[in-house]
Design a protein around this motif. Structure first.
Motif, short mmCIF file in Angstrom:
data_model
loop_
_atom_site.label_atom_id
_atom_site.label_comp_id
_atom_site.label_asym_id
_atom_site.label_seq_id
_atom_site.Cartn_x
_atom_site.Cartn_y
_atom_site.Cartn_z
N GLY A 152 7.75 8.98 -2.48
CA GLY A 152 7.92 7.55 -1.39
C GLY A 152 6.41 6.94 -1.21
O GLY A 152 6.16 5.84 -1.25
N GLY A 153 5.62 7.84 -0.96
CA GLY A 153 4.23 7.45 -0.52
C GLY A 153 3.36 7.11 -1.61
O GLY A 153 2.44 6.06 -1.57
N GLU A 154 3.57 7.71 -2.99
CA GLU A 154 3.02 7.26 -4.14
C GLU A 154 3.50 5.75 -4.55
O GLU A 154 2.58 5.14 -4.81
N GLN A 155 4.65 5.75 -4.39
CA GLN A 155 5.30 4.43 -4.85
C GLN A 155 4.89 3.42 -3.95
O GLN A 155 4.38 2.09 -4.43
N GLN A 156 4.50 3.52 -2.82
CA GLN A 156 4.03 2.38 -1.94
C GLN A 156 2.52 2.30 -1.93
O GLN A 156 1.84 0.87 -2.14
N ARG A 157 1.72 3.21 -2.53
CA ARG A 157 0.40 3.29 -2.92
C ARG A 157 0.20 2.12 -4.12
O ARG A 157 -0.55 1.54 -4.48
N VAL A 158 1.13 2.52 -5.19
CA VAL A 158 1.05 1.77 -6.08
C VAL A 158 1.61 0.38 -6.14
O VAL A 158 0.79 -0.51 -6.42
N ALA A 159 2.43 0.10 -5.06
CA ALA A 159 2.68 -1.41 -4.90
C ALA A 159 1.62 -2.04 -3.84
O ALA A 159 1.24 -3.30 -4.35
N ILE A 160 0.73 -1.40 -3.10
CA ILE A 160 -0.59 -1.83 -2.65
C ILE A 160 -1.53 -2.15 -3.66
O ILE A 160 -2.07 -3.05 -3.93
#
Length: 231
Positions: A152-160
């Motif tokens: 989940g944290g990695e996905q949000q960093r990709v989104a950023i």
């Protein structure tokens, strides 16, 4: 347009927005006046359902107000037609949402490259820029993993990374840590702060997380359809 608009002032002038629900007209925003300058970090807080996301969507030209003007670099954004509004969003605004909205069939790298493709940009430079920003957010070893293979944290960093790859003047984040644990939330806080310092982009975050709000230069609260400054 994004780079050219760094440091520009953005103002909401008399913004109002209402919705109909069950035959009842709900006034969400009422004659809102609110300004920000380039490079500011602003937290928007308030009760659930009060209209914070609506405010953010209007700032990002995702939604048109019923009345009022959004002035950016001296220009009324909503005086433009839908085609020019789409161009404004793509080149000037970066969006991060509570749910990352990554395309599951695409890799991290492909997701980040997508906004540049939408602009009509192609070539090795686009790939290199996407690789560089993914490296910047700590995902250089996850470039070719699909969204479902990331935490989940990695996905949000990709989104950023996807939101900032086009060098926007303004980054809008709607509850960016809402689905993350404490450790990942702190990492996202730090990342947003670092990107603001490195690029000079304005960061506006809608959040219930008072720790994140405390990182910001300014905190405003939406109450009764109005923006109230907190000191």
């Amino acid at each position: 347009m994004g780079d050219a608009m760094r440091g520009a002032k953005l103002s909401l002038e008399g913004i109002s927005k209402s919705y109909s629900a069950g035959g009842v007209e709900l006034d969400v925003l009422k004659d809102v006046y609110f300004s920000m300058v380039g490079g500011e970090r602003i937290a928007v807080t308030g009760a659930s359902g009060i209209g914070k996301s609506t405010l953010l969507h209007i700032v990002g030209a995702l939604d048109r107000p019923d009345a009022g003007r959004l002035i950016c670099d001296g220009v009324d954004v909503f005086a433009a037609d839908d085609k020019h509004l789409a161009g404004f969003r793509n080149r000037t605004i970066g969006f991060v949402f509570q749910f990352h909205h990554l395309l599951p069939e695409f890799t991290a790298l492909e997701n980040v490259m997508l906004p540049r493709f939408i602009r009509g940009e192609k070539g090795e430079g686009v790939r290199k820029d996407a690789e560089a920003i993914l490296d910047r957010v700590g995902l250089s070893r996850r470039l070719h993993h699909r969204a479902g293979e990331l935490s989940g944290g990695e996905q949000q960093r990709v989104a950023i990374a996807r939101a900032v790859v086009g060098r926007p003047a303004i980054l809008l984040a709607d509850e960016p840590t809402g689905n993350l644990d404490g450790k990942n939330s702190s990492q996202i806080h730090e990342l947003l702060d670092e990107l603001n310092c490195e690029t000079g982009m304005t960061v506006v975050v809608v959040t219930h997380n008072m720790e994140l709000a405390g990182y910001m230069d300014r905190q405003v609260t939406l109450e009764g359809g109005q923006v109230v400054e907190r000191t």
